[in-house]
Motif scaffolding. Structure first.
Motif, mmCIF file in Angstrom:
data_model
loop_
_atom_site.group_PDB
_atom_site.id
_atom_site.type_symbol
_atom_site.label_atom_id
_atom_site.label_comp_id
_atom_site.label_asym_id
_atom_site.label_seq_id
_atom_site.Cartn_x
_atom_site.Cartn_y
_atom_site.Cartn_z
ATOM 1 N N LEU A 180 0.836 -1.197 0.000
ATOM 2 C CA LEU A 180 0.000 0.000 0.000
ATOM 3 C C LEU A 180 0.870 1.247 0.000
ATOM 4 C CD1 LEU A 180 -2.706 -0.921 2.648
ATOM 5 C CD2 LEU A 180 -3.035 -0.692 0.189
ATOM 6 N N ILE A 181 0.432 2.265 -0.710
ATOM 7 C CA ILE A 181 1.094 3.569 -0.703
ATOM 8 C C ILE A 181 0.099 4.559 -0.112
ATOM 9 C CG2 ILE A 181 2.065 5.419 -2.104
ATOM 10 C CD1 ILE A 181 2.775 3.291 -4.166
ATOM 11 N N SER A 182 0.490 5.183 0.984
ATOM 12 C CA SER A 182 -0.361 6.171 1.641
ATOM 13 C C SER A 182 0.486 7.383 1.968
ATOM 14 C CB SER A 182 -0.976 5.583 2.917
ATOM 15 O OG SER A 182 -1.802 4.511 2.615
ATOM 16 N N ASP A 240 0.440 10.806 -3.080
ATOM 17 C CA ASP A 240 0.227 9.562 -3.817
ATOM 18 C C ASP A 240 -0.470 8.534 -2.932
ATOM 19 O OD1 ASP A 240 1.599 10.451 -6.150
ATOM 20 O OD2 ASP A 240 3.500 10.041 -5.150
ATOM 21 N N ARG A 241 -1.497 7.902 -3.477
ATOM 22 C CA ARG A 241 -2.206 6.826 -2.791
ATOM 23 C C ARG A 241 -2.519 5.744 -3.802
ATOM 24 N NH1 ARG A 241 -3.200 8.604 2.154
ATOM 25 N NH2 ARG A 241 -3.581 10.800 2.491
ATOM 26 N N GLY A 242 -2.252 4.490 -3.398
ATOM 27 C CA GLY A 242 -2.534 3.387 -4.292
ATOM 28 C C GLY A 242 -1.755 2.141 -3.908
ATOM 29 N N LEU A 243 -1.376 1.376 -4.934
ATOM 30 C CA LEU A 243 -0.644 0.131 -4.749
ATOM 31 C C LEU A 243 0.667 0.164 -5.515
ATOM 32 C CD1 LEU A 243 -3.481 -2.509 -5.296
ATOM 33 C CD2 LEU A 243 -2.481 -1.815 -3.124
ATOM 34 N N GLN A 261 -4.753 8.243 -6.504
ATOM 35 C CA GLN A 261 -4.428 9.651 -6.290
ATOM 36 C C GLN A 261 -2.952 9.800 -6.596
ATOM 37 O OE1 GLN A 261 -5.375 11.205 -2.414
ATOM 38 N NE2 GLN A 261 -4.073 12.994 -2.692
ATOM 39 N N SER A 262 -2.634 10.660 -7.550
ATOM 40 C CA SER A 262 -1.255 10.746 -8.010
ATOM 41 C C SER A 262 -0.801 12.185 -8.131
ATOM 42 C CB SER A 262 -1.139 10.054 -9.366
ATOM 43 O OG SER A 262 0.143 10.245 -9.915
ATOM 44 N N SER A 263 0.489 12.392 -7.868
ATOM 45 C CA SER A 263 1.088 13.714 -8.055
ATOM 46 C C SER A 263 1.475 13.932 -9.509
ATOM 47 C CB SER A 263 2.313 13.870 -7.147
ATOM 48 O OG SER A 263 3.252 12.862 -7.437
#
Length: 137
Positions: free
Chosen positions: A64-66, A70-73, A99-101
């Protein structure tokens, strides 16, 4: 009219199709369990058997990326490229972000190891991109 008691022939492709459908159904049922495990532990990791630095080169890693932007896998996988006298491990990181930068964040790199004097693997080369054969460098 007489009725014969001949055995009914079943098509083996129908049995195979039912088996595949049943496997897909159980996979679908177990999918939420995998998501709960990922949420509780933060990652799902499968290791290679016998490579240098196995923690740095997972066979498959889903994490997981939190972060703030950035949020996601993150999906990381590696493969072994045997190139005597070296051992090269090609690692690819892919991101599934909701959610990405911005920007392309997928990465591929190659770590090559050579045997040291004490017969242990030592990192000899790291390069961006796919692993190249020894003669092509």
């Amino acid at each position: 009219m007489t009725k014969t008691d001949a055995p009914v022939r079943r098509n083996p492709l129908k049995r195979l199709g039912c088996l595949l459908l049943l496997m897909l159904w159980f996979t679908l049922l177990l999918f939420p369990c995998g998501l709960f495990y990922l949420a509780a532990n933060g990652e799902i990791r499968l290791q290679h058997g016998d490579i240098p630095q196995p923690h740095a080169h997972p066979l498959l890693l889903i994490s997981l990326i939190s972060e703030e932007d950035d949020r996601g896998l993150r999906i990381e996988s590696s493969s072994i490229v045997a190139d005597q006298p070296r051992l090269c491990v090609e690692t690819a990181m892919r991101f599934v972000l909701w959610q990405s930068s911005g920007g392309d964040q997928d990465v591929r790199y190659c770590d090559c190891y050579a045997r040291g004097a004490d017969d242990n693997w030592m990192l000899s080369d790291t390069s961006a991109g796919a692993c190249q054969p020894l003669g092509a460098q």
